[in-house]
Every structure is written in C-alpha cells, then in structure tokens.
Design an enzyme around this catalytic site. Structure first.
Site, mmCIF file in Angstrom:
data_model
loop_
_atom_site.group_PDB
_atom_site.id
_atom_site.type_symbol
_atom_site.label_atom_id
_atom_site.label_comp_id
_atom_site.label_asym_id
_atom_site.label_seq_id
_atom_site.Cartn_x
_atom_site.Cartn_y
_atom_site.Cartn_z
ATOM 1 N N HIS A 159 0.846 -1.196 0.000
ATOM 2 C CA HIS A 159 0.000 0.000 0.000
ATOM 3 C C HIS A 159 0.882 1.247 0.000
ATOM 4 O O HIS A 159 1.084 1.889 1.019
ATOM 5 C CB HIS A 159 -0.948 -0.016 1.200
ATOM 6 N N ASN A 160 1.379 1.572 -1.180
ATOM 7 C CA ASN A 160 2.279 2.705 -1.345
ATOM 8 C C ASN A 160 1.832 3.511 -2.570
ATOM 9 O O ASN A 160 0.819 3.188 -3.195
ATOM 10 C CB ASN A 160 3.725 2.228 -1.488
ATOM 11 N N PHE A 161 2.587 4.541 -2.906
ATOM 12 C CA PHE A 161 2.178 5.418 -4.001
ATOM 13 C C PHE A 161 2.182 4.695 -5.347
ATOM 14 O O PHE A 161 1.346 4.959 -6.202
ATOM 15 C CB PHE A 161 3.070 6.662 -4.053
ATOM 16 N N ARG A 162 3.105 3.773 -5.526
ATOM 17 C CA ARG A 162 3.149 3.015 -6.782
ATOM 18 C C ARG A 162 1.856 2.213 -6.962
ATOM 19 O O ARG A 162 1.315 2.115 -8.061
ATOM 20 C CB ARG A 162 4.359 2.100 -6.803
ATOM 21 N N HIS A 163 1.363 1.630 -5.883
ATOM 22 C CA HIS A 163 0.094 0.891 -5.928
ATOM 23 C C HIS A 163 -1.062 1.848 -6.253
ATOM 24 O O HIS A 163 -1.918 1.542 -7.084
ATOM 25 C CB HIS A 163 -0.154 0.184 -4.602
ATOM 26 N N HIS A 215 -7.291 6.061 -2.562
ATOM 27 C CA HIS A 215 -8.015 4.952 -1.930
ATOM 28 C C HIS A 215 -7.260 4.326 -0.760
ATOM 29 O O HIS A 215 -7.891 3.802 0.153
ATOM 30 C CB HIS A 215 -8.407 3.906 -2.966
ATOM 31 N N ASP A 216 -5.958 4.346 -0.752
ATOM 32 C CA ASP A 216 -5.185 3.773 0.357
ATOM 33 C C ASP A 216 -4.299 4.811 1.041
ATOM 34 O O ASP A 216 -3.328 4.458 1.697
ATOM 35 C CB ASP A 216 -4.288 2.637 -0.152
#
Length: 87
Positions: free
Chosen positions: A42-46, A82-83
């Site tokens: 759950h990071n910016f890439r995701h 969203h995350d």
C-alpha cells in the site's frame, strides 16, 4: 508517475471542466505522494497502478460518455487516494 497522473486529469478534461489550477493539481499530487506510506504494497506506486487502471477503464471503454463530469473526477481522485496513509 506524477506526470502521468497530471496527464490523466488533463486528458479526461477534468482540469478544464472543473477549472483546476494545474499548479495546485501538481502540489496536491505531490502531497498525496508524500503522505502515502512506504510499505511493500500500500504505497504510491500501488495507488498509481489503481488509478492507471481506472483511467484505462474510463477512457478506453468510453465510460466517460455515460458519466457526468463529476463522476469521472470522483473515480480518478478516489483511485489515487483509496489507500492514502494506509498502515
């Protein structure tokens, strides 16, 4: 990734339709990136990946033609966030 996200907002006409200041959009995206956790999933890439998929659905499947502009804005913005700050 930030440039691609900006392009999505411009490409879908959201900057134009909602009179979004491009500099404020860039600052907001940087803020979102800075507030995402640096964890394995759950990071910016995701968040970018989910947003890219949503953009693809909206644009390539011509879903935008059946949506109100605010609905397109909500879909893209909620995909990015969203995350946000997910532990």
């Amino acid at each position: 990734m930030l440039s691609c996200l900006e392009y999505m907002y411009h490409g879908l006409g959201l900057v134009r339709d909602f009179n979004i200041n491009p500099i404020m959009l860039k600052r907001w995206l940087l803020n979102v990136q800075g507030n995402d956790k640096d964890n394995p999933f759950h990071n910016f890439r995701h968040s970018f990946s989910v947003t890219q998929m949503m953009h693809g659905l909206v644009y390539l499947c011509e879903i935008q033609e059946r949506l109100a502009p605010i609905e397109s804005l909500i879909l893209i913005t909620s995909a990015i966030c969203h995350d946000l700050d997910h532990p």
